[in-house]
Design a protein around this motif. Sequence first.
Motif, PDB file in Angstrom:
ATOM      1  N   SER A 139       0.834  -1.201   0.000  1.00  0.00           N
ATOM      2  CA  SER A 139       0.000   0.000   0.000  1.00  0.00           C
ATOM      3  C   SER A 139       0.869   1.251   0.000  1.00  0.00           C
ATOM      4  O   SER A 139       2.000   1.241   0.488  1.00  0.00           O
ATOM      5  CB  SER A 139      -0.948   0.019   1.206  1.00  0.00           C
ATOM      6  N   ARG A 140       0.312   2.295  -0.565  1.00  0.00           N
ATOM      7  CA  ARG A 140       0.922   3.628  -0.541  1.00  0.00           C
ATOM      8  C   ARG A 140      -0.204   4.588  -0.170  1.00  0.00           C
ATOM      9  O   ARG A 140      -1.154   4.760  -0.926  1.00  0.00           O
ATOM     10  CB  ARG A 140       1.516   3.987  -1.891  1.00  0.00           C
ATOM     11  N   LYS A 141      -0.091   5.163   1.036  1.00  0.00           N
ATOM     12  CA  LYS A 141      -1.143   6.041   1.549  1.00  0.00           C
ATOM     13  C   LYS A 141      -0.568   7.421   1.805  1.00  0.00           C
ATOM     14  O   LYS A 141       0.573   7.550   2.229  1.00  0.00           O
ATOM     15  CB  LYS A 141      -1.708   5.477   2.847  1.00  0.00           C
ATOM     16  N   LEU A 151      -4.777  10.546  -2.588  1.00  0.00           N
ATOM     17  CA  LEU A 151      -4.854   9.238  -3.232  1.00  0.00           C
ATOM     18  C   LEU A 151      -4.085   8.185  -2.431  1.00  0.00           C
ATOM     19  O   LEU A 151      -2.931   8.377  -2.082  1.00  0.00           O
ATOM     20  CB  LEU A 151      -4.270   9.309  -4.651  1.00  0.00           C
ATOM     21  N   SER A 152      -4.764   7.055  -2.148  1.00  0.00           N
ATOM     22  CA  SER A 152      -4.123   5.889  -1.541  1.00  0.00           C
ATOM     23  C   SER A 152      -4.283   4.724  -2.503  1.00  0.00           C
ATOM     24  O   SER A 152      -5.331   4.571  -3.138  1.00  0.00           O
ATOM     25  CB  SER A 152      -4.762   5.538  -0.196  1.00  0.00           C
ATOM     26  N   GLU A 153      -3.235   3.913  -2.604  1.00  0.00           N
ATOM     27  CA  GLU A 153      -3.255   2.768  -3.516  1.00  0.00           C
ATOM     28  C   GLU A 153      -2.971   1.495  -2.734  1.00  0.00           C
ATOM     29  O   GLU A 153      -2.105   1.480  -1.868  1.00  0.00           O
ATOM     30  CB  GLU A 153      -2.208   2.945  -4.620  1.00  0.00           C
ATOM     31  N   ALA A 160       0.065  -6.431  -7.978  1.00  0.00           N
ATOM     32  CA  ALA A 160      -0.911  -5.823  -8.894  1.00  0.00           C
ATOM     33  C   ALA A 160      -1.823  -4.865  -8.122  1.00  0.00           C
ATOM     34  O   ALA A 160      -2.253  -5.156  -7.005  1.00  0.00           O
ATOM     35  CB  ALA A 160      -1.749  -6.905  -9.563  1.00  0.00           C
ATOM     36  N   LEU A 161      -2.132  -3.738  -8.732  1.00  0.00           N
ATOM     37  CA  LEU A 161      -3.004  -2.740  -8.123  1.00  0.00           C
ATOM     38  C   LEU A 161      -4.410  -3.313  -7.970  1.00  0.00           C
ATOM     39  O   LEU A 161      -5.004  -3.813  -8.921  1.00  0.00           O
ATOM     40  CB  LEU A 161      -3.041  -1.478  -8.994  1.00  0.00           C
ATOM     41  N   GLU A 162      -4.961  -3.279  -6.745  1.00  0.00           N
ATOM     42  CA  GLU A 162      -6.300  -3.789  -6.463  1.00  0.00           C
ATOM     43  C   GLU A 162      -7.326  -2.675  -6.314  1.00  0.00           C
ATOM     44  O   GLU A 162      -8.469  -2.804  -6.728  1.00  0.00           O
ATOM     45  CB  GLU A 162      -6.313  -4.602  -5.164  1.00  0.00           C
ATOM     46  N   ARG A 163      -6.886  -1.559  -5.677  1.00  0.00           N
ATOM     47  CA  ARG A 163      -7.851  -0.527  -5.339  1.00  0.00           C
ATOM     48  C   ARG A 163      -7.163   0.828  -5.186  1.00  0.00           C
ATOM     49  O   ARG A 163      -6.043   0.916  -4.709  1.00  0.00           O
ATOM     50  CB  ARG A 163      -8.519  -0.931  -4.020  1.00  0.00           C
ATOM     51  N   ARG A 164      -7.851   1.865  -5.626  1.00  0.00           N
ATOM     52  CA  ARG A 164      -7.432   3.248  -5.386  1.00  0.00           C
ATOM     53  C   ARG A 164      -8.559   3.937  -4.624  1.00  0.00           C
ATOM     54  O   ARG A 164      -9.728   3.812  -4.989  1.00  0.00           O
ATOM     55  CB  ARG A 164      -7.217   3.998  -6.697  1.00  0.00           C
ATOM     56  N   VAL A 165      -8.159   4.665  -3.588  1.00  0.00           N
ATOM     57  CA  VAL A 165      -9.146   5.387  -2.781  1.00  0.00           C
ATOM     58  C   VAL A 165      -8.651   6.818  -2.602  1.00  0.00           C
ATOM     59  O   VAL A 165      -7.483   7.036  -2.290  1.00  0.00           O
ATOM     60  CB  VAL A 165      -9.351   4.721  -1.401  1.00  0.00           C
ATOM     61  N   VAL A 166      -9.560   7.764  -2.802  1.00  0.00           N
ATOM     62  CA  VAL A 166      -9.243   9.169  -2.548  1.00  0.00           C
ATOM     63  C   VAL A 166      -9.889   9.547  -1.218  1.00  0.00           C
ATOM     64  O   VAL A 166     -11.090   9.319  -1.018  1.00  0.00           O
ATOM     65  CB  VAL A 166      -9.753  10.090  -3.679  1.00  0.00           C
ATOM     66  N   TYR A 167      -9.059  10.084  -0.319  1.00  0.00           N
ATOM     67  CA  TYR A 167      -9.525  10.491   1.007  1.00  0.00           C
ATOM     68  C   TYR A 167      -9.463  12.003   1.137  1.00  0.00           C
ATOM     69  O   TYR A 167      -8.587  12.657   0.576  1.00  0.00           O
ATOM     70  CB  TYR A 167      -8.635   9.891   2.102  1.00  0.00           C
ATOM     71  N   GLU A 168     -10.404  12.532   1.901  1.00  0.00           N
ATOM     72  CA  GLU A 168     -10.363  13.932   2.306  1.00  0.00           C
ATOM     73  C   GLU A 168     -10.598  13.974   3.810  1.00  0.00           C
ATOM     74  O   GLU A 168     -11.647  13.543   4.288  1.00  0.00           O
ATOM     75  CB  GLU A 168     -11.435  14.749   1.571  1.00  0.00           C
ATOM     76  N   ASN A 169      -9.596  14.459   4.530  1.00  0.00           N
ATOM     77  CA  ASN A 169      -9.675  14.566   5.991  1.00  0.00           C
ATOM     78  C   ASN A 169     -10.100  13.260   6.666  1.00  0.00           C
ATOM     79  O   ASN A 169     -10.932  13.253   7.560  1.00  0.00           O
ATOM     80  CB  ASN A 169     -10.600  15.706   6.400  1.00  0.00           C
TER      81      ASN A 169
END
Length: 178
Positions: A139-141, A151-153, A160-169
């Motif tokens: 993971s890269r957060k 962006l967290s990956e 292999a990339l499974e999921r990308r999530v964009v966080y705000e606060n």
Amino acid sequence: MFFFATLLFLPFIFYTYIMRKIGLYNSLFIGIVMVALFFPPSAEARGSVQSGFCKVYQRDPDPTLQLVVYLNRQQRDGISLRFFSGGEVQELAWYQKDALQGQRRRFNSEGQIISSAQFSGGELNGILEEYGDQGQLLSRKRFLSGELHGLSEYYNRKGALERRVVYENGRAVHMEEF
């Protein structure tokens, strides 16, 4: 003369051993540690450490070095090394005024990196990377003031990339799965 020449090269032999143990990626970081350990800027006070390097040992059953930390007026201020019972580096971190500041790296007992994180004022502030048993990125957060932000990956064990999530606060606002 030979004896003194040998003493001068011992730190470099130790450096080479550590470099092989935890990999070339960390060699510059360990080089800085070596300079700090072999040429400390100040000495220990009698009875307790006011300023200088403090070494903490586990006493049972044999004395084993657990922690080396630089103190400035009894506060962590500089490098901190934590060790496994076998002597391998477990954690390498930097402190400023008793709070994590800069990069902190954690390793498994084989010397492979398991996480790398950026701190500011004791809070996660920047990128946190977590690694698997084979050294693959899991993971890269991104953090801002201790909360997930940006962006967290997330990757599977094969890389292999499974999921990308964009966080705000700290709250997920967008997610993509692959």
